[in-house]
Design a protein around this motif. Structure first.
Motif, PDB file in Angstrom:
ATOM      1  N   GLN A 292       0.611  -0.827   0.289  1.00  9.42           N
ATOM      2  CA  GLN A 292      -0.309   0.167  -0.336  1.00  9.42           C
ATOM      3  C   GLN A 292       1.139   0.921  -0.050  1.00  9.42           C
ATOM      4  O   GLN A 292       1.372   1.252   1.416  1.00  9.42           O
ATOM      5  CB  GLN A 292      -0.575  -0.056   1.550  1.00  9.42           C
ATOM      6  N   PRO A 293       1.011   1.967  -1.035  1.00  7.27           N
ATOM      7  CA  PRO A 293       0.269   1.866  -2.367  1.00  7.27           C
ATOM      8  C   PRO A 293       0.747   0.903  -3.330  1.00  7.27           C
ATOM      9  O   PRO A 293       1.899   0.060  -2.889  1.00  7.27           O
ATOM     10  CB  PRO A 293      -0.044   3.516  -2.843  1.00  7.27           C
TER      11      PRO A 293
ATOM     12  N   ASP B  67       2.207  -1.481  -6.098  1.00  8.91           N
ATOM     13  CA  ASP B  67       3.621  -1.284  -7.181  1.00  8.91           C
ATOM     14  C   ASP B  67       3.183  -2.360  -8.307  1.00  8.91           C
ATOM     15  O   ASP B  67       2.487  -3.515  -8.057  1.00  8.91           O
ATOM     16  CB  ASP B  67       4.903  -2.232  -6.793  1.00  8.91           C
TER      17      ASP B  67
ATOM     18  N   TYR C 161      -7.424   3.221 -12.903  1.00 10.72           N
ATOM     19  CA  TYR C 161      -6.955   5.074 -13.299  1.00 10.72           C
ATOM     20  C   TYR C 161      -5.767   5.084 -12.191  1.00 10.72           C
ATOM     21  O   TYR C 161      -4.494   5.708 -12.344  1.00 10.72           O
ATOM     22  CB  TYR C 161      -8.257   5.310 -13.474  1.00 10.72           C
ATOM     23  N   GLY C 162      -6.154   4.769 -11.007  1.00  3.26           N
ATOM     24  CA  GLY C 162      -5.244   5.040  -9.477  1.00  3.26           C
ATOM     25  C   GLY C 162      -3.892   4.496  -9.788  1.00  3.26           C
ATOM     26  O   GLY C 162      -3.187   5.320  -9.289  1.00  3.26           O
ATOM     27  N   VAL C 163      -3.385   3.448 -10.183  1.00  2.00           N
ATOM     28  CA  VAL C 163      -2.430   3.280  -9.972  1.00  2.00           C
ATOM     29  C   VAL C 163      -1.634   3.651 -11.103  1.00  2.00           C
ATOM     30  O   VAL C 163      -0.332   3.719 -11.085  1.00  2.00           O
ATOM     31  CB  VAL C 163      -2.686   1.353 -10.376  1.00  2.00           C
TER      32      VAL C 163
ATOM     33  N   SER D  29      -1.743   6.301 -12.817  1.00  8.71           N
ATOM     34  CA  SER D  29      -1.710   7.591 -12.798  1.00  8.71           C
ATOM     35  C   SER D  29      -0.880   8.336 -11.870  1.00  8.71           C
ATOM     36  O   SER D  29       0.356   8.856 -11.693  1.00  8.71           O
ATOM     37  CB  SER D  29      -3.065   8.104 -11.958  1.00  8.71           C
ATOM     38  N   ARG D  30      -0.935   7.132 -10.675  1.00  6.57           N
ATOM     39  CA  ARG D  30       0.922   6.763  -9.728  1.00  6.57           C
ATOM     40  C   ARG D  30       1.493   6.491  -9.868  1.00  6.57           C
ATOM     41  O   ARG D  30       2.460   7.519 -10.312  1.00  6.57           O
ATOM     42  CB  ARG D  30       0.111   6.018  -8.716  1.00  6.57           C
ATOM     43  N   HIS D  31       2.087   5.882 -11.395  1.00  3.38           N
ATOM     44  CA  HIS D  31       2.610   5.166 -12.129  1.00  3.38           C
ATOM     45  C   HIS D  31       3.818   6.112 -13.059  1.00  3.38           C
ATOM     46  O   HIS D  31       4.709   6.223 -13.740  1.00  3.38           O
ATOM     47  CB  HIS D  31       3.086   3.978 -12.380  1.00  3.38           C
TER      48      HIS D  31
ATOM     49  N   PRO E 275       3.783  10.267 -14.339  1.00  2.00           N
ATOM     50  CA  PRO E 275       3.440  11.179 -13.406  1.00  2.00           C
ATOM     51  C   PRO E 275       2.926  12.105 -14.260  1.00  2.00           C
ATOM     52  O   PRO E 275       3.749  12.180 -15.124  1.00  2.00           O
ATOM     53  CB  PRO E 275       4.520  11.539 -12.484  1.00  2.00           C
TER      54      PRO E 275
ATOM     55  N   LYS F 254      -2.478  11.967 -18.369  1.00  3.40           N
ATOM     56  CA  LYS F 254      -4.080  11.881 -18.260  1.00  3.40           C
ATOM     57  C   LYS F 254      -4.649  11.619 -19.651  1.00  3.40           C
ATOM     58  O   LYS F 254      -4.648  11.790 -20.555  1.00  3.40           O
ATOM     59  CB  LYS F 254      -4.479  13.361 -18.009  1.00  3.40           C
TER      60      LYS F 254
END
Length: 200
Positions: A20-21, A23, A99-101, A103-105, A107, A110
């Motif tokens: 968490q979060p 990988d 989408y969250g994973v 977006s975090r990977h 930067p 969009k």
């Protein structure tokens, strides 16, 4: 639904290491063109995470730390993934997670928009007994026997979600109607309410 009116749509699925979060340990992307998944253009890869895969995550997707020991790391493939997804609408089942994973990977990345087959299924079949991917495949009469791989692996789940998306989209007359049902509020592509010109 006239599928030829769709912009570029890519159905994605990610698998994580249980941290968490999380990988990434596996990623798949399935393009949809003219109402069909394009199997020849599917991208799928294992990813070597910076932290070990937890036993709980392995019980879900079956991927172990040993399986990804020689896989590329995210820095080795991240820009290629960005290029593959650049400018596309992405779709996924319970798309907030994928989408969250991503977006975090990635930067600064969009997508043009995000379609959620879970949200779309709830709008299309409000009386369904369940909205998990397996339950919806059965409800919709989708035959996944030709889908390569196995359940809870990224390539299989992305391909199955693509078939589900196509089936559910057939219940909506236009791309605009599909967006109203499928794009979660707050995510890219969500239709903005029209301003009332009579209000000051």
């Amino acid at each position: 639904m006239d599928y030829s009116t769709w912009p570029r749509v890519v159905v994605v699925d990610v698998e994580g290491n249980g941290a968490q979060p999380p990988d990434l340990v596996e990623l798949a992307a399935v393009p949809v063109v003219n109402g069909s998944p394009v199997s020849a253009s599917v991208r799928s890869t294992l990813v070597r995470p910076p932290r070990p895969i937890s036993p709980m995550a392995t019980r879900v997707h079956g991927i172990t730390s040993q399986d990804v020991a020689s896989a590329p790391s995210w820095p080795q493939i991240g820009e290629r993934v960005r290029a593959d997804l650049e400018g596309a609408w992405i779709a996924a089942h319970n798309a907030h997670v994928d989408y969250g994973v991503l977006s975090r990977h990635l930067p600064g990345w969009k997508p043009a928009g995000v379609l959620d087959t879970l949200r779309l299924a709830r709008a299309t079949y409000p009386q369904a007994a369940g909205y998990g991917l397996d339950a919806l495949i059965e409800l919709c009469g989708i035959d996944p026997s030709a889908v390569p791989g196995k359940r809870h692996r990224a390539a299989f789940d992305a391909h199955a979600a693509a078939l589900l998306l196509i089936h559910l989209a057939g219940h909506h007359a236009t791309w605009t109607a599909l967006l109203a049902a499928a794009v979660p509020p707050g995510l890219p592509g969500h239709p903005q309410p029209q301003e009332d010109p009579t209000l000051w």
